[in-house]
Design an enzyme around this catalytic site. Structure first.
Site, mmCIF file in Angstrom:
data_model
loop_
_atom_site.group_PDB
_atom_site.id
_atom_site.type_symbol
_atom_site.label_atom_id
_atom_site.label_comp_id
_atom_site.label_asym_id
_atom_site.label_seq_id
_atom_site.Cartn_x
_atom_site.Cartn_y
_atom_site.Cartn_z
ATOM 1 C CB SER A 62 4.374 -8.699 -8.109
ATOM 2 O OG SER A 62 4.983 -9.667 -7.260
ATOM 3 C CG HIS A 67 -3.477 -14.248 4.999
ATOM 4 N ND1 HIS A 67 -3.519 -15.445 4.335
ATOM 5 C CD2 HIS A 67 -2.316 -13.660 4.640
ATOM 6 C CE1 HIS A 67 -2.420 -15.592 3.615
ATOM 7 N NE2 HIS A 67 -1.682 -14.511 3.783
ATOM 8 C CB CYS A 82 7.803 -5.868 -10.274
ATOM 9 S SG CYS A 82 8.149 -7.231 -9.147
#
Length: 119
Positions: A62, A67, A82
């Site tokens: 995945s 940020h 996943c």
């Protein structure tokens, strides 16, 4: 059936993080993913002006997105892993631990939240 592990946190940024360039964020996430035995398949980062960086590392399992908010001295991180062919929860948890140490210079997992998705 979809099964995945979502870890997310807002971490305090260590002093060293303020000296990182965009490529450093990518390098840290990629190295952490590889150490957690996850498969890196792509990357993208963007430096905002006058400040801030967003980076995404795509994984076969995945992705990881972060940020950096220098004005708040914080880094937000989303890890979505996943269960691709096997249970990857421990790998996802280990990745969160590595990134916590790298970004906050702490090994406390108190800032992390966890959501398991199945369906």
């Amino acid at each position: 059936m979809i099964q995945s592990h979502h870890f997310y946190a807002i971490l305090p940024a260590a002093e060293a993080v303020f000296r990182w360039e965009t490529a450093d964020f990518i390098r840290v996430v990629k190295n952490a993913a590889k150490t957690a035995q996850l498969t890196v398949i792509g990357e993208l980062a963007y430096a905002f002006q006058p400040q801030g960086i967003s980076a995404v590392v795509l994984l076969a399992e995945s992705h990881v997105a972060l940020h950096f908010w220098p004005e708040e001295a914080k880094v937000t991180i989303d890890i979505h892993i996943c269960d691709y062919q096997k249970d990857n929860q421990e790998k996802a948890r280990f990745l969160a631990k590595i990134l916590t140490i790298q970004i906050s210079e702490s090994d406390s997992m108190d800032s992390w939240n966890y959501l398991y998705i199945s369906g």
